[in-house]
Design an enzyme around this catalytic site. Structure first.
Site: not given
Length: 223
Positions: A84, A165, A181
């Protein structure tokens, strides 16, 4: 057999309950293959993962894992590299993970699709009384400097997978074992942390599904 995998008239919803990450990834790829073969329509999958750190394809994602192998073992957190987009994030109980398996052949605009996911999450969080927003240059959904939802997607023959999420009532401690992140100027939060108590997961999923059903047709109409 159609090669364009036209959009289905309605979005189906599946709830896989609690899953291991690798198993859910495999099941997503099966759905993507079926969607691209015209054997299934667009589907929104909900799940809740066993504790896991997932690494996206962004360069340097591995460097944002702070805890060592011994600490990961002690806490029972797996690590999985994925295909992803994005950096490193955490999935675990109390978090709603959504995997939209949606064919974009009739609107091949991945950036617009990401904005769609953001708006769905903003609207959902807003339903529960929180004014979430985007942050310039950063993915996900935010309440000021506090990130409440992460987004990372992939596409195969213009069918999307992976997704988002949303922290509902998740233990936030595992986020201290990573640089979530890759972001150093923010923290992570949840509906429970912001509201004092979280709505039920079933209620949050109901709202998410409603927002998808409302906004997805507008996306394909270019609105």
């Amino acid at each position: 057999m159609s090669t364009s995998a036209p959009a289905a008239p309605a979005l189906a919803t599946l709830d896989w309950g609690r899953t291991g990450y690798a198993d859910a990834w495999s099941r997503q790829e099966e759905l993507v293959a079926r969607r691209n073969a015209g054997e299934a329509g667009d589907t929104l999958v909900f799940t809740e993962h066993d504790p896991v750190y997932t690494l996206g394809v962004r360069k340097g994602a591995e460097e944002h894992l702070i805890w060592d192998e011994a600490e990961l073992t002690r806490r029972g957190i797996a690590v999985c590299k994925t295909n992803r987009g994005g950096d490193i994030t955490y999935h675990g109980p109390g978090q709603i993970v959504g995997y939209p398996i949606i064919n974009l052949a009739s609107r091949k605009d991945l950036h617009a699709y990401l904005r769609l996911l953001e708006q769905i999450l903003i609207n959902t969080v807003g339903t529960f009384g929180l004014a979430a927003a985007r942050r310039e240059g950063k993915t996900g959904i935010w309440l000021g400097p506090r990130k409440i939802a992460a987004i990372g997607v992939a596409v195969k023959k213009w069918t999307t997978y992976h997704g988002f999420a949303l922290n509902v009532d998740a233990d936030l401690a595992p986020f201290t074992g990573i640089v979530p992140c890759g972001i150093t100027d923010g923290t992570v939060t949840s509906l429970a942390a912001e509201l004092g108590s979280a709505p039920s997961a079933e209620e949050v999923k109901r709202v998410l599904a409603l927002e998808f059903s409302t906004l997805l047709p507008r996306f394909f109409a270019g609105l």
